[in-house]
Design a protein around this motif. Sequence first.
Motif, short mmCIF file in Angstrom:
data_model
loop_
_atom_site.label_atom_id
_atom_site.label_comp_id
_atom_site.label_asym_id
_atom_site.label_seq_id
_atom_site.Cartn_x
_atom_site.Cartn_y
_atom_site.Cartn_z
N SER A 17 0.59 -1.00 0.27
CA SER A 17 0.15 -0.38 0.00
C SER A 17 0.35 0.93 -0.49
O SER A 17 0.18 2.42 -0.43
CB SER A 17 -0.30 0.74 1.51
OG SER A 17 0.04 -0.11 2.93
N GLU A 18 1.71 0.98 0.82
CA GLU A 18 2.68 2.74 0.53
C GLU A 18 3.51 2.64 -0.21
O GLU A 18 4.21 4.07 -0.59
CB GLU A 18 3.79 2.72 1.89
CG GLU A 18 4.85 1.39 1.82
CD GLU A 18 4.29 0.04 2.90
OE1 GLU A 18 5.06 -0.47 3.17
OE2 GLU A 18 3.03 -0.23 3.09
N TRP A 19 3.96 1.27 -1.25
CA TRP A 19 4.66 1.59 -2.22
C TRP A 19 4.05 2.00 -3.87
O TRP A 19 4.21 2.50 -4.63
CB TRP A 19 5.67 0.82 -2.64
CG TRP A 19 6.30 0.49 -1.43
CD1 TRP A 19 5.93 -0.09 -0.49
CD2 TRP A 19 7.59 1.55 -1.54
NE1 TRP A 19 7.63 0.35 0.85
CE2 TRP A 19 8.24 0.77 -0.07
CE3 TRP A 19 8.62 2.43 -2.24
CZ2 TRP A 19 9.90 2.21 0.43
CZ3 TRP A 19 9.29 3.17 -1.76
CH2 TRP A 19 9.92 2.36 -0.64
N GLU A 50 -3.83 -2.17 4.97
CA GLU A 50 -2.67 -1.37 4.59
C GLU A 50 -2.31 -0.85 6.45
O GLU A 50 -3.14 -1.34 6.98
CB GLU A 50 -3.53 -0.09 3.29
CG GLU A 50 -5.03 0.54 4.30
CD GLU A 50 -5.75 1.53 3.70
OE1 GLU A 50 -4.66 2.50 1.90
OE2 GLU A 50 -6.07 2.61 3.47
N HIS A 70 -1.84 2.05 9.27
CA HIS A 70 -2.63 3.22 9.46
C HIS A 70 -1.80 3.66 10.66
O HIS A 70 -1.84 3.02 11.38
CB HIS A 70 -3.42 3.67 9.87
CG HIS A 70 -5.39 3.65 8.86
ND1 HIS A 70 -5.14 4.16 7.74
CD2 HIS A 70 -5.31 2.09 8.05
CE1 HIS A 70 -5.78 3.36 6.69
NE2 HIS A 70 -6.05 3.07 7.43
N SER A 98 -7.77 -2.61 3.13
CA SER A 98 -7.23 -1.08 1.99
C SER A 98 -8.28 -0.14 1.27
O SER A 98 -8.03 0.82 0.54
CB SER A 98 -6.16 -1.35 1.30
OG SER A 98 -6.22 -2.36 0.36
#
Length: 261
Positions: free
Chosen positions: A98-100, A169, A171, A189
């Motif tokens: 998710s962060e990429w 994802e 948080h 997500s």
Amino acid sequence: MSAYGLQVLIVDLPPVFTPSGRQFPRQTFAHLSRLDADDVLHADIQTLDEEATYSPTFYIVRDMRHKVVCVAVRGTQSFADIVVDLDLRTEDITSTLSEWRGVDLESHSERFTYHAGIWRAARELVKPGSTLFCKLCDVLNEHQDFGVVFVGHSLGGAIASAAVILLSEYHIDEQGLEPDPTKGVWRTSGLNGFPEGRRIRAITFAHPSTVSSNLSTRTSFGEVPLVTTVILGSDIIPRFGHGQVRELRRVLGALTRQQGD
């Protein structure tokens, strides 16, 4: 029982237990697992068709007490499972995290990798439009306060952990002067229409060595880690990775050459 299917408990299988999720009686599974039949939402039995796309046996159960929908994935039992196990290549999954997503990876040296065969199996299992994806969407939309828990043993555990990586994802609570990045919360997500913001985790047993070290660290973050693994004693499977396989091949090759001489 969910780890290896009904064959473990029933010696003489009647015709209704042929590999077909549509014919599988939920009441029988509920009885053997001591669950309410209404809470056994789906049983998907692996097909023996060699031409079919690989999919593991899995069960979907609703836990009203803990307010979660639980997906139990079976471990290695069939030849198709073994084929997935033996695909010992690794796959770079960085862009799917998710962060990429949407980030130019060329400017970053860090890479996250997963066992290629198991990653493909998990991706197929939870892809939009799949049976599991649709069933989970239906249950989560019906129960707005439910979370998701995947469980599995060995191969099933590895597929379970890959599935939650695909669906989640991380948080971080931004409140406070110095928020702790390791004390966040894992949520679904919402990618591809999947219900967003639900609690999600995997609890696995004898999870094989299928992830890179940095990916393992990533899944350990959070007040509740994304993946929790239970290992019994000195079980070899969770400790037997690509390096050990290469070394085993080298030793066996050397022994074979010595015998030939």
